[in-house]
Design a protein around this motif. Structure first.
Motif, PDB file in Angstrom:
ATOM      1  N   ASN A 189       0.873  -1.236  -0.095  1.00  0.00           N
ATOM      2  CA  ASN A 189       0.157  -0.126   0.132  1.00  0.00           C
ATOM      3  C   ASN A 189       0.767   1.279  -0.006  1.00  0.00           C
ATOM      4  O   ASN A 189       2.177   1.191  -0.167  1.00  0.00           O
ATOM      5  CB  ASN A 189      -0.815  -0.061   0.973  1.00  0.00           C
ATOM      6  N   VAL A 190       0.360   2.485   0.021  1.00  0.00           N
ATOM      7  CA  VAL A 190       1.243   3.976  -0.205  1.00  0.00           C
ATOM      8  C   VAL A 190       1.916   3.872   0.936  1.00  0.00           C
ATOM      9  O   VAL A 190       3.194   4.289   0.711  1.00  0.00           O
ATOM     10  CB  VAL A 190      -0.057   4.858  -0.227  1.00  0.00           C
ATOM     11  N   LYS A 191       1.517   3.540   2.252  1.00  0.00           N
ATOM     12  CA  LYS A 191       2.487   3.923   3.361  1.00  0.00           C
ATOM     13  C   LYS A 191       3.678   2.866   3.204  1.00  0.00           C
ATOM     14  O   LYS A 191       4.847   3.086   3.518  1.00  0.00           O
ATOM     15  CB  LYS A 191       1.739   3.307   4.685  1.00  0.00           C
ATOM     16  N   ASP A 192       3.429   1.441   2.775  1.00  0.00           N
ATOM     17  CA  ASP A 192       4.425   0.554   2.690  1.00  0.00           C
ATOM     18  C   ASP A 192       5.599   1.045   1.566  1.00  0.00           C
ATOM     19  O   ASP A 192       6.598   0.825   1.734  1.00  0.00           O
ATOM     20  CB  ASP A 192       4.102  -0.821   2.591  1.00  0.00           C
ATOM     21  N   GLN A 193       5.078   1.613   0.360  1.00  0.00           N
ATOM     22  CA  GLN A 193       5.753   1.965  -0.605  1.00  0.00           C
ATOM     23  C   GLN A 193       6.715   2.993   0.082  1.00  0.00           C
ATOM     24  O   GLN A 193       7.778   3.320  -0.383  1.00  0.00           O
ATOM     25  CB  GLN A 193       4.862   2.407  -1.691  1.00  0.00           C
ATOM     26  N   ILE A 194       6.037   3.946   0.891  1.00  0.00           N
ATOM     27  CA  ILE A 194       7.001   5.269   1.151  1.00  0.00           C
ATOM     28  C   ILE A 194       8.089   4.674   2.161  1.00  0.00           C
ATOM     29  O   ILE A 194       9.272   5.044   2.130  1.00  0.00           O
ATOM     30  CB  ILE A 194       6.014   6.093   1.930  1.00  0.00           C
ATOM     31  N   ASN A 195       7.663   3.661   3.206  1.00  0.00           N
ATOM     32  CA  ASN A 195       8.678   2.944   3.855  1.00  0.00           C
ATOM     33  C   ASN A 195       9.902   2.310   3.110  1.00  0.00           C
ATOM     34  O   ASN A 195      10.944   2.454   3.255  1.00  0.00           O
ATOM     35  CB  ASN A 195       8.217   2.186   4.794  1.00  0.00           C
ATOM     36  N   LEU A 196       9.394   1.571   1.903  1.00  0.00           N
ATOM     37  CA  LEU A 196      10.315   0.852   1.131  1.00  0.00           C
ATOM     38  C   LEU A 196      11.446   1.550   0.383  1.00  0.00           C
ATOM     39  O   LEU A 196      12.538   1.610   0.294  1.00  0.00           O
ATOM     40  CB  LEU A 196       9.517   0.059   0.001  1.00  0.00           C
ATOM     41  N   GLY A 197      10.787   2.995  -0.088  1.00  0.00           N
ATOM     42  CA  GLY A 197      11.474   3.883  -0.674  1.00  0.00           C
ATOM     43  C   GLY A 197      12.452   4.502   0.309  1.00  0.00           C
ATOM     44  O   GLY A 197      13.584   4.809  -0.245  1.00  0.00           O
ATOM     45  N   LYS A 198      12.239   4.658   1.557  1.00  0.00           N
ATOM     46  CA  LYS A 198      13.146   5.356   2.433  1.00  0.00           C
ATOM     47  C   LYS A 198      14.457   4.460   2.837  1.00  0.00           C
ATOM     48  O   LYS A 198      15.424   4.714   2.623  1.00  0.00           O
ATOM     49  CB  LYS A 198      12.474   5.325   3.750  1.00  0.00           C
ATOM     50  N   SER A 219       9.103  -2.683   9.738  1.00  0.00           N
ATOM     51  CA  SER A 219       7.613  -2.281   9.471  1.00  0.00           C
ATOM     52  C   SER A 219       7.323  -3.267   8.124  1.00  0.00           C
ATOM     53  O   SER A 219       6.291  -4.059   8.046  1.00  0.00           O
ATOM     54  CB  SER A 219       7.319  -0.947   9.365  1.00  0.00           C
ATOM     55  N   ILE A 220       8.057  -3.074   7.025  1.00  0.00           N
ATOM     56  CA  ILE A 220       7.844  -3.651   5.782  1.00  0.00           C
ATOM     57  C   ILE A 220       8.056  -5.197   5.643  1.00  0.00           C
ATOM     58  O   ILE A 220       7.192  -6.031   5.362  1.00  0.00           O
ATOM     59  CB  ILE A 220       9.007  -3.402   4.945  1.00  0.00           C
ATOM     60  N   LEU A 221       8.843  -5.750   6.965  1.00  0.00           N
ATOM     61  CA  LEU A 221       9.082  -7.047   7.242  1.00  0.00           C
ATOM     62  C   LEU A 221       7.891  -7.802   7.595  1.00  0.00           C
ATOM     63  O   LEU A 221       7.508  -9.109   7.576  1.00  0.00           O
ATOM     64  CB  LEU A 221      10.413  -7.491   7.934  1.00  0.00           C
ATOM     65  N   LYS A 222       6.994  -7.003   8.136  1.00  0.00           N
ATOM     66  CA  LYS A 222       5.835  -7.299   8.843  1.00  0.00           C
ATOM     67  C   LYS A 222       4.626  -7.374   7.719  1.00  0.00           C
ATOM     68  O   LYS A 222       3.592  -7.712   8.265  1.00  0.00           O
ATOM     69  CB  LYS A 222       5.453  -6.673  10.039  1.00  0.00           C
ATOM     70  N   PHE A 223       4.931  -7.151   6.644  1.00  0.00           N
ATOM     71  CA  PHE A 223       3.882  -6.958   5.714  1.00  0.00           C
ATOM     72  C   PHE A 223       3.083  -8.271   5.564  1.00  0.00           C
ATOM     73  O   PHE A 223       3.540  -9.320   5.504  1.00  0.00           O
ATOM     74  CB  PHE A 223       4.339  -6.781   4.235  1.00  0.00           C
ATOM     75  N   ASN A 224       1.536  -8.133   5.543  1.00  0.00           N
ATOM     76  CA  ASN A 224       0.638  -9.411   5.523  1.00  0.00           C
ATOM     77  C   ASN A 224      -0.520  -9.010   4.504  1.00  0.00           C
ATOM     78  O   ASN A 224      -1.476  -9.410   4.773  1.00  0.00           O
ATOM     79  CB  ASN A 224       0.146  -9.454   6.975  1.00  0.00           C
ATOM     80  N   GLY A 225      -0.184  -8.132   3.415  1.00  0.00           N
ATOM     81  CA  GLY A 225      -1.241  -7.926   2.254  1.00  0.00           C
ATOM     82  C   GLY A 225      -1.222  -8.849   1.183  1.00  0.00           C
ATOM     83  O   GLY A 225      -0.911 -10.152   1.409  1.00  0.00           O
ATOM     84  N   THR A 226      -1.630  -8.461   0.050  1.00  0.00           N
ATOM     85  CA  THR A 226      -1.888  -9.160  -1.081  1.00  0.00           C
ATOM     86  C   THR A 226      -0.427  -9.820  -1.815  1.00  0.00           C
ATOM     87  O   THR A 226       0.445  -9.058  -1.752  1.00  0.00           O
ATOM     88  CB  THR A 226      -2.393  -8.467  -2.052  1.00  0.00           C
ATOM     89  N   LYS A 227      -0.185 -11.099  -1.843  1.00  0.00           N
ATOM     90  CA  LYS A 227       1.020 -11.814  -2.211  1.00  0.00           C
ATOM     91  C   LYS A 227       0.832 -12.585  -3.349  1.00  0.00           C
ATOM     92  O   LYS A 227      -0.113 -13.376  -3.184  1.00  0.00           O
ATOM     93  CB  LYS A 227       1.769 -12.191  -1.122  1.00  0.00           C
ATOM     94  N   LEU A 228       1.408 -12.510  -4.597  1.00  0.00           N
ATOM     95  CA  LEU A 228       1.111 -13.060  -5.756  1.00  0.00           C
ATOM     96  C   LEU A 228       2.317 -13.977  -6.006  1.00  0.00           C
ATOM     97  O   LEU A 228       3.548 -13.584  -6.095  1.00  0.00           O
ATOM     98  CB  LEU A 228       0.994 -12.279  -6.797  1.00  0.00           C
ATOM     99  N   PRO A 229       2.081 -15.394  -6.132  1.00  0.00           N
ATOM    100  CA  PRO A 229       3.201 -16.306  -6.564  1.00  0.00           C
ATOM    101  C   PRO A 229       3.858 -16.004  -8.034  1.00  0.00           C
ATOM    102  O   PRO A 229       2.846 -15.833  -8.780  1.00  0.00           O
ATOM    103  CB  PRO A 229       2.374 -17.590  -6.665  1.00  0.00           C
TER     104      PRO A 229
END
Length: 912
Positions: free
Chosen positions: A377-386, A550-560
């Motif tokens: 999501n947007v919040k995670d993308q911001i964290n990833l960019g950081k 925070s990103i390592l705790k991601f539990n959203g949509t994941k596609l094989p």
């Protein structure tokens, strides 16, 4: 000289000229592909081919056919049929010596053909489908053949030119053009899977747009992509569950959405192909390109307890090879897994050379189906960019790229199921490493890449488990030691580790005083070696570290998805003796069958290069296969009727020049545009013909092989349901997202200890298009199966259309069709106070043509009989009317019965 003598002389000269041409003209040579190969395949190859080579003689490959056999002599001597053992054995009067053994002798004409062929030099040739696609005569030249003549009815569409030629050969002609309204309904169903909207119908009937403009309008509708996606998802074996015994749900719907979006954007088919086979190998792949690679993650995954992951990883890779060749090459490659192809010139080892392209992906048939693409999501993308920017500023671009890749799809990592040499340890359910108190195991050939940190994915029900990892064995140097505590499910934590280089064996052990005997202290899922964040002394480090965690705790949509192994994890590919994955033969390198187009040395020897090979304009099969599949979707049969196979045992094309023309044009003029290809077909006179068939025409061409009439075929399972919802006004236009679960009969979905159930969707999700219906492989949506949809456990090239009583039971009784009938019945009542006129309006709405007096009379009688039945038996009214209405009247229930009958008419379920 008198006129009579002059005419006699001229006549004599003409006759002499004809005789001279007959006797002295070069004799037409025997064609291997069309005349000899069919004889060999029919009579010889079962004993002398890819499976058997009786007497050391094979007619599959040229070098084998001309080689010396076990007798010490060749069976075929080019230029000398009389001394060729092949001809001698075929002609021998002794049934014990004559070939084929134990079967009827070949016809004299067949033997003579073989003799002529051998005497001409036994020239080998390629099967027609393996010849490169040749540039046809220019379209304007094709058209001028008719336009320039005095015949005003000559075809202007090249498709019609080729079809007209064949019709003339068969003594047939085109049928008249279909009624305009029926034609609009036909093309709308073909392009969008739905009947034309009222707005389109009004524009068309009012003369504001013509047929071609209507086609353009339909091709630009979002419903186009939804309709044609069903065709592609059959090929991709797309489903919402893993398959096999437990058949639990998986998240793969983003791939389905990718297909719909790509079709609606008219993504060129070569680009569409490359992204799905190797999107991860493109430079800096986008999320869309990574999503595309889920095409080959639609393979089934077996997470039943006790299975061996490597066995089913191999099964998935074999399926990817077979599916790729079936989808893009119309080639039955599965035959070659165990031996050389029985009929086509593809060698056993060539299967494994192709397999080598697919054998180096990271997936390992694990329970979690990693690698998976994370949709942040947007919040995670911001964290990833950081995090990525921080690593680039404090380390390097290369380190930042590796970090970004890991956070995108969590690779490279090691799955814990590779552990060996257990001591007081086990693979829990053959999936995760479990260490008892004092237990240990080994991880062999691990490359930590010199990392100072290890990420561990695990779960535990205990506190205070001490884990130690050593290099080499129990007496080796300690690389790391840490404590695992109780978790709330799977968690990822980082632990420092000593830097080492190269591949080493890692020895892992656990001590947990609180653990009971033979109790697993934890379940280790995977581990990865990702360097700790640089710049610890820099300002802002703590904030970046928080973002990382925070990103390592991601539990959203994941596609094989597919991801290639790094070099240090690269797999070797070896031939399977007799197709057995446990019997490994010689090592092979990635390569393609020599019978097809050559490999360009500039292509990389990986899946990306293989995708380039497939979409090369020199590839003989990809464009032919695509064109044939599209044609089959529109006409109900392909130009080559065996849609799944264009090999030497396939049906011959009914219109070979047309197939070549469309294949060339699609690649070059249309630049692989599916919309342009579809438009060229549906705007042809061939497509626009009336579909009525007379007894005489049916006797001449029962399968419509020569296209002397329009295509009249039953709609697909999804189209039947979507059309019923559309005409009733219930259909939702909502697109994309997770699969939905519309009503289905009770007791259908029987699950095996996986805790899942069919919970009916609410609101508009209940009425979404069939493309979005949740598909469980071991229990597919029942009405779809009744109308010949597949379970998608394997690639499905062509749905076999059946006609069974069960189909009528579905459309008469299925909750979806009853609800649609109720809504349609209410519309019919509202449209006119006179029931007869309401019935006429309903018929017109569905068929776009006025109702006949006979049909109106029958349906009116049905209405009156139903009205009387409901009056006399109020209980039956309540049982029948299950739809949610504020007020249910006798008239509404009776008109619902009529509407239900309309939805079951053959002309409604069949393309006009």
């Amino acid at each position: 000289m008198t006129k009579v003598k002059l005419y006699s002389v001229i006549t004599s000269l003409v006759i002499l000229g004809i005789l001279a041409a007959y006797f002295f003209a070069p004799k037409k040579k025997v064609d291997f592909s069309t005349e000899i190969k069919p004889i060999l395949n029919k009579h010889c190859i079962a004993c002398h081919g890819g499976v058997k080579k009786s007497g050391g003689f094979s007619v599959l490959f040229e070098e084998e056919a001309l080689a010396v056999t076990e007798s010490g002599h060749p069976s075929i001597i080019p230029g000398d049929a009389n001394n060729s053992e092949l001809i001698k054995r075929l002609s021998d009067p002794d049934p014990e010596l004559r070939m084929p053994y134990g079967k009827p002798a070949l016809a004299k004409e067949e033997i003579q053909l073989l003799k002529d062929w051998i005497n001409e030099g036994a020239n080998w040739g390629k099967h027609w489908a393996y010849e490169s696609v040749q540039k046809p005569a220019e379209a304007n030249q094709i058209q001028s053949a008719g336009i320039g003549s005095s015949d005003s009815n000559s075809p202007s569409n090249p498709i019609d030119f080729f079809v007209a030629e064949k019709l003339e050969e068969q003594g047939l002609t085109f049928s008249p053009q279909e009624d305009p309204n029926k034609l609009l309904r036909r093309v709308s169903l073909d392009i969008t899977g739905l009947p034309p909207t009222d707005s389109l119908l009004n524009l068309y009937q009012g003369g504001k747009i013509n047929y071609e403009q209507a086609v353009d309008y339909l091709l630009n509708q979002p419903s186009y992509g939804e309709n044609w996606a069903s065709w592609w998802l059959d090929l991709a074996r797309y489903a919402d569950t893993k398959g096999y015994e437990r058949d639990v749900s998986r998240t793969v719907w983003p791939y389905r959405d990718y297909v719909i979006q790509s079709l609606n954007k008219d993504k060129p088919f070569d680009e569409f192909t490359i992204e799905q086979l190797a999107g991860d190998l493109l430079p800096n792949p986008t999320q869309e390109q990574l999503t595309a690679t889920a095409f080959h993650r639609n393979t089934m995954n077996n997470d039943e307890g006790g299975t061996q992951d490597e066995e089913f990883r191999v099964a998935a890779v074999l399926d990817r090879v077979n599916t790729t060749y079936e989808v893009w090459q119309s080639t039955t490659m599965a035959c070659v897994q165990c031996h050389s192809h029985p009929y086509d010139p593809i060698r056993h080892e060539e299967f494994y050379e192709s397999m080598a392209f697919f054998n180096n992906t990271r997936d390992e048939d694990t329970h979690d189906e990693e690698p998976k693409l994370r949709f942040y999501n947007v919040k995670d993308q911001i964290n990833l960019g950081k995090v990525v920017n921080w690593v680039e500023q404090n380390d390097s671009k290369e380190a930042a790229k590796k970090r970004a890749d890991f956070l995108t799809f969590y690779e490279p990592k090691y799955e814990s199921h590779i552990a060996t040499d257990f001591n007081k340890a086990e693979l829990i359910d053959t999936k995760w490493l479990g260490l008892w108190n004092g237990g240990s195991a080994y991880f062999r050939n691990i490359d930590t890449q010199g990392s100072d940190q290890m990420l561990l994915n695990y779960r535990s029900g205990l506190n205070g488990t001490r884990i130690t990892i050593r290099i080499g064995g129990p007496d080796g140097e300690v690389l790391t030691q840490f404590t695992l505590n109780q978790t709330r499910g799977d968690e990822i934590h980082s632990f420092p580790i000593k830097k080492i280089q190269g591949k080493n064996d890692l020895y892992i052990s656990a001590v947990s005083p609180s653990a009971k005997p033979q109790q697993n202290t934890s379940a280790l899922v995977w581990f990865a070696f990702i360097p700790s964040l640089p710049g610890k002394s820099e300002a802002g480090f703590a904030e970046v570290k928080d973002s990382w965690e925070s990103i390592l705790k991601f539990n959203g949509t994941k596609l094989p998805i597919l991801i290639e192994n790094p070099e240090y994890m690269k797999r070797e590919t070896k031939i399977f003796e007799r197709g057995n994955w446990l019997m490994l033969g010689d090592k092979v390198d990635p390569d393609t069958p020599s019978e097809f187009n050559e490999w360009n040395p500039e292509w990389p020897r990986n899946r990306l290069g293989f995708a380039y090979w497939l979409t090369s304009k020199e590839n003989p099969l990809t464009s032919r296969t695509l064109v044939n599949r599209i044609w089959a979707q529109l006409f109900g049969r392909g130009i080559v009727s065996s849609v799944e196979d264009m090999g030497t045992q396939s049906d011959t094309p009914s219109h070979p020049e047309l197939l070549n023309y469309l294949a060339w044009t699609t690649m070059n003029d249309y630049e692989w545009s599916l919309k342009k290809l579809i438009k060229s077909i549906v705007t042809s006179e061939t497509y626009k013909q009336n579909s009525s068939v007379s007894p005489e025409l049916y006797s001449q061409d029962p399968q419509n092989k020569w296209y002397a009439r329009g295509p009249r075929i039953r709609l697909s399972a999804e189209q039947i349901r979507d059309q019923a919802l559309a005409v009733s006004g219930l259909l939702s236009n909502k697109m994309y997202g997770p699969g939905v679960k519309p009503p289905q009969p009770e007791g259908i979905w029987q699950t095996v200890y996986n805790g899942e159930s069919w919970n009916e969707s609410n609101g508009e999700d209940r009425y979404r298009r069939g493309i979005y219906t949740f598909l469980k492989r071991t229990s597919p949506y029942p009405s779809f199966i009744s109308f010949d949809a597949g379970s998608r456990e394997v690639c499905l090239s062509n749905r076999i259309v059946t006609n069974t009583p069960l189909q009528a039971l579905v459309t008469l009784n299925d909750p979806v069709y009853l609800e649609a009938a109720a809504q349609l019945g209410k519309w019919m009542l509202d449209s006119d106070s006179d029931p007869q006129k309401g019935i006429s309006n309903g018929y017109q709405k569905l068929m776009l043509t006025p109702i006949s007096k006979e049909k109106l009379k029958a349906l009116d009688e049905l209405y009156l009989v139903s009205l009387k039945e409901f009056e006399q038996n109020p209980k039956s009214l309540q049982e029948f009317m299950t739809a949610n209405f504020e007020q249910i009247t006798l008239e509404l229930a009776s008109m619902t019965v009529v509407a239900n009958a309309l939805l079951n008419l053959d002309e409604f379920l069949t393309k006009p």
